[in-house]
Design a protein around this motif. Structure first.
Motif, PDB file in Angstrom:
ATOM      1  N   MET A  11       0.831  -1.203   0.000  1.00 13.65           N
ATOM      2  CA  MET A  11       0.000   0.000   0.000  1.00 13.65           C
ATOM      3  C   MET A  11       0.869   1.258   0.000  1.00 13.65           C
ATOM      4  O   MET A  11       1.848   1.343   0.729  1.00 13.65           O
ATOM      5  CB  MET A  11      -0.904  -0.006   1.233  1.00 13.65           C
ATOM      6  N   ARG A  12       0.520   2.199  -0.843  1.00 13.23           N
ATOM      7  CA  ARG A  12       1.222   3.477  -0.903  1.00 13.23           C
ATOM      8  C   ARG A  12       0.208   4.589  -0.741  1.00 13.23           C
ATOM      9  O   ARG A  12      -0.920   4.496  -1.222  1.00 13.23           O
ATOM     10  CB  ARG A  12       1.961   3.639  -2.236  1.00 13.23           C
ATOM     11  N   PHE A  13       0.604   5.645  -0.065  1.00 15.76           N
ATOM     12  CA  PHE A  13      -0.278   6.779   0.188  1.00 15.76           C
ATOM     13  C   PHE A  13       0.276   8.005  -0.525  1.00 15.76           C
ATOM     14  O   PHE A  13       1.485   8.177  -0.639  1.00 15.76           O
ATOM     15  CB  PHE A  13      -0.371   7.057   1.690  1.00 15.76           C
ATOM     16  N   LYS A  14      -0.619   8.831  -0.986  1.00 16.86           N
ATOM     17  CA  LYS A  14      -0.209  10.072  -1.636  1.00 16.86           C
ATOM     18  C   LYS A  14       0.345  11.033  -0.599  1.00 16.86           C
ATOM     19  O   LYS A  14      -0.114  11.077   0.536  1.00 16.86           O
ATOM     20  CB  LYS A  14      -1.405  10.722  -2.331  1.00 16.86           C
ATOM     21  N   ARG A  15       1.333  11.780  -1.012  1.00 19.14           N
ATOM     22  CA  ARG A  15       1.888  12.805  -0.133  1.00 19.14           C
ATOM     23  C   ARG A  15       1.037  14.063  -0.238  1.00 19.14           C
ATOM     24  O   ARG A  15       0.492  14.361  -1.291  1.00 19.14           O
ATOM     25  CB  ARG A  15       3.312  13.150  -0.538  1.00 19.14           C
ATOM     26  N   SER A  16       0.959  14.770   0.861  1.00 21.72           N
ATOM     27  CA  SER A  16       0.244  16.034   0.831  1.00 21.72           C
ATOM     28  C   SER A  16       0.937  17.008   1.772  1.00 21.72           C
ATOM     29  O   SER A  16       1.669  16.607   2.674  1.00 21.72           O
ATOM     30  CB  SER A  16      -1.216  15.852   1.260  1.00 21.72           C
ATOM     31  N   PHE A  17       0.707  18.227   1.522  1.00 27.80           N
ATOM     32  CA  PHE A  17       1.249  19.254   2.399  1.00 27.80           C
ATOM     33  C   PHE A  17       0.640  19.056   3.773  1.00 27.80           C
ATOM     34  O   PHE A  17      -0.560  18.885   3.905  1.00 27.80           O
ATOM     35  CB  PHE A  17       0.895  20.646   1.832  1.00 27.80           C
ATOM     36  N   ARG A  18       1.452  19.061   4.779  1.00 27.85           N
ATOM     37  CA  ARG A  18       1.011  18.842   6.159  1.00 27.85           C
ATOM     38  C   ARG A  18       0.390  17.463   6.337  1.00 27.85           C
ATOM     39  O   ARG A  18      -0.552  17.277   7.099  1.00 27.85           O
ATOM     40  CB  ARG A  18       0.029  19.921   6.597  1.00 27.85           C
ATOM     41  N   GLY A  19       0.925  16.474   5.620  1.00 30.10           N
ATOM     42  CA  GLY A  19       0.409  15.105   5.698  1.00 30.10           C
ATOM     43  C   GLY A  19       0.948  14.394   6.930  1.00 30.10           C
ATOM     44  O   GLY A  19       1.584  14.966   7.808  1.00 30.10           O
ATOM     45  N   TYR A  20       0.678  13.099   6.978  1.00 28.92           N
ATOM     46  CA  TYR A  20       1.133  12.268   8.091  1.00 28.92           C
ATOM     47  C   TYR A  20       2.618  11.991   7.973  1.00 28.92           C
ATOM     48  O   TYR A  20       3.197  12.007   6.891  1.00 28.92           O
ATOM     49  CB  TYR A  20       0.373  10.950   8.105  1.00 28.92           C
ATOM     50  N   ASN A  21       3.237  11.669   9.093  1.00 25.60           N
ATOM     51  CA  ASN A  21       4.652  11.322   9.133  1.00 25.60           C
ATOM     52  C   ASN A  21       4.832   9.947   8.485  1.00 25.60           C
ATOM     53  O   ASN A  21       4.251   8.964   8.929  1.00 25.60           O
ATOM     54  CB  ASN A  21       5.130  11.312  10.589  1.00 25.60           C
ATOM     55  N   GLU A  22       5.634   9.887   7.438  1.00 28.70           N
ATOM     56  CA  GLU A  22       5.821   8.635   6.700  1.00 28.70           C
ATOM     57  C   GLU A  22       6.395   7.531   7.571  1.00 28.70           C
ATOM     58  O   GLU A  22       6.009   6.369   7.433  1.00 28.70           O
ATOM     59  CB  GLU A  22       6.739   8.865   5.504  1.00 28.70           C
ATOM     60  N   ASP A  23       7.325   7.860   8.453  1.00 31.31           N
ATOM     61  CA  ASP A  23       7.917   6.837   9.315  1.00 31.31           C
ATOM     62  C   ASP A  23       6.868   6.239  10.250  1.00 31.31           C
ATOM     63  O   ASP A  23       6.867   5.028  10.498  1.00 31.31           O
ATOM     64  CB  ASP A  23       9.074   7.418  10.137  1.00 31.31           C
ATOM     65  N   ASP A  24       5.965   7.065  10.760  1.00 26.90           N
ATOM     66  CA  ASP A  24       4.892   6.560  11.624  1.00 26.90           C
ATOM     67  C   ASP A  24       3.986   5.607  10.854  1.00 26.90           C
ATOM     68  O   ASP A  24       3.598   4.549  11.363  1.00 26.90           O
ATOM     69  CB  ASP A  24       4.049   7.706  12.191  1.00 26.90           C
ATOM     70  N   ILE A  25       3.657   5.973   9.626  1.00 27.13           N
ATOM     71  CA  ILE A  25       2.808   5.112   8.798  1.00 27.13           C
ATOM     72  C   ILE A  25       3.521   3.798   8.504  1.00 27.13           C
ATOM     73  O   ILE A  25       2.938   2.718   8.628  1.00 27.13           O
ATOM     74  CB  ILE A  25       2.405   5.819   7.489  1.00 27.13           C
ATOM     75  N   ASP A  26       4.788   3.871   8.109  1.00 24.01           N
ATOM     76  CA  ASP A  26       5.552   2.661   7.804  1.00 24.01           C
ATOM     77  C   ASP A  26       5.648   1.740   9.019  1.00 24.01           C
ATOM     78  O   ASP A  26       5.493   0.517   8.890  1.00 24.01           O
ATOM     79  CB  ASP A  26       6.952   3.010   7.309  1.00 24.01           C
ATOM     80  N   ASN A  27       5.894   2.309  10.186  1.00 28.10           N
ATOM     81  CA  ASN A  27       5.985   1.497  11.404  1.00 28.10           C
ATOM     82  C   ASN A  27       4.645   0.842  11.725  1.00 28.10           C
ATOM     83  O   ASN A  27       4.592  -0.331  12.109  1.00 28.10           O
ATOM     84  CB  ASN A  27       6.448   2.344  12.595  1.00 28.10           C
ATOM     85  N   PHE A  28       3.564   1.588  11.554  1.00 29.62           N
ATOM     86  CA  PHE A  28       2.237   1.033  11.799  1.00 29.62           C
ATOM     87  C   PHE A  28       1.941  -0.108  10.827  1.00 29.62           C
ATOM     88  O   PHE A  28       1.472  -1.179  11.229  1.00 29.62           O
ATOM     89  CB  PHE A  28       1.173   2.129  11.676  1.00 29.62           C
ATOM     90  N   ILE A  29       2.231   0.094   9.561  1.00 29.89           N
ATOM     91  CA  ILE A  29       1.981  -0.939   8.556  1.00 29.89           C
ATOM     92  C   ILE A  29       2.806  -2.189   8.860  1.00 29.89           C
ATOM     93  O   ILE A  29       2.316  -3.313   8.732  1.00 29.89           O
ATOM     94  CB  ILE A  29       2.244  -0.398   7.139  1.00 29.89           C
ATOM     95  N   ASP A  30       4.052  -2.020   9.281  1.00 27.68           N
ATOM     96  CA  ASP A  30       4.883  -3.173   9.647  1.00 27.68           C
ATOM     97  C   ASP A  30       4.241  -3.974  10.770  1.00 27.68           C
ATOM     98  O   ASP A  30       4.237  -5.213  10.739  1.00 27.68           O
ATOM     99  CB  ASP A  30       6.284  -2.723  10.071  1.00 27.68           C
ATOM    100  N   LYS A  31       3.674  -3.294  11.749  1.00 25.00           N
ATOM    101  CA  LYS A  31       3.010  -3.991  12.863  1.00 25.00           C
ATOM    102  C   LYS A  31       1.746  -4.698  12.400  1.00 25.00           C
ATOM    103  O   LYS A  31       1.453  -5.809  12.838  1.00 25.00           O
ATOM    104  CB  LYS A  31       2.701  -3.003  13.987  1.00 25.00           C
ATOM    105  N   VAL A  32       1.006  -4.069  11.502  1.00 25.75           N
ATOM    106  CA  VAL A  32      -0.207  -4.699  10.962  1.00 25.75           C
ATOM    107  C   VAL A  32       0.170  -5.965  10.191  1.00 25.75           C
ATOM    108  O   VAL A  32      -0.483  -7.010  10.328  1.00 25.75           O
ATOM    109  CB  VAL A  32      -0.991  -3.716  10.067  1.00 25.75           C
ATOM    110  N   ILE A  33       1.224  -5.902   9.393  1.00 29.87           N
ATOM    111  CA  ILE A  33       1.688  -7.067   8.631  1.00 29.87           C
ATOM    112  C   ILE A  33       2.084  -8.192   9.580  1.00 29.87           C
ATOM    113  O   ILE A  33       1.747  -9.363   9.342  1.00 29.87           O
ATOM    114  CB  ILE A  33       2.852  -6.678   7.705  1.00 29.87           C
ATOM    115  N   GLU A  34       2.783  -7.873  10.657  1.00 29.15           N
ATOM    116  CA  GLU A  34       3.146  -8.891  11.651  1.00 29.15           C
ATOM    117  C   GLU A  34       1.901  -9.542  12.229  1.00 29.15           C
ATOM    118  O   GLU A  34       1.836 -10.767  12.378  1.00 29.15           O
ATOM    119  CB  GLU A  34       3.967  -8.265  12.783  1.00 29.15           C
ATOM    120  N   ASP A  35       0.903  -8.723  12.552  1.00 25.91           N
ATOM    121  CA  ASP A  35      -0.345  -9.251  13.111  1.00 25.91           C
ATOM    122  C   ASP A  35      -1.059 -10.158  12.111  1.00 25.91           C
ATOM    123  O   ASP A  35      -1.597 -11.197  12.491  1.00 25.91           O
ATOM    124  CB  ASP A  35      -1.272  -8.124  13.557  1.00 25.91           C
TER     125      ASP A  35
END
Length: 63
Positions: free
Chosen positions: A16-40
């Motif tokens: 899954m990839r997300f579009k970047r936007s001005f004042r968007g979410y922190n990419e590292d936070d999203i990547d870390n969350f996705i890694d945990k979801v994949i583990e689950d």
């Protein structure tokens, strides 16, 4: 009993990839969350497989 399919596989989540936007979410936070979801997902899929095998063994014992 109705069998329900998951909307996403672990690979879907991983790719899954997300579009970047001005004042968007922190990419590292999203990547870390996705890694945990994949583990689950992996943990849940292994447990489902284990339980299916256990059910099959129990069914064979009653025949």
């Amino acid at each position: 009993m109705d069998k329900k399919q998951a909307n996403f596989s672990a690979m879907d989540v991983h790719e899954m990839r997300f579009k970047r936007s001005f004042r968007g979410y922190n990419e590292d936070d999203i990547d870390n969350f996705i890694d945990k979801v994949i583990e689950d997902y992996g943990t849940l899929n292994r447990e489902i497989d284990r339980l299916k095998n256990e059910v099959d063994k129990l069914k064979k014992g009653y025949r």
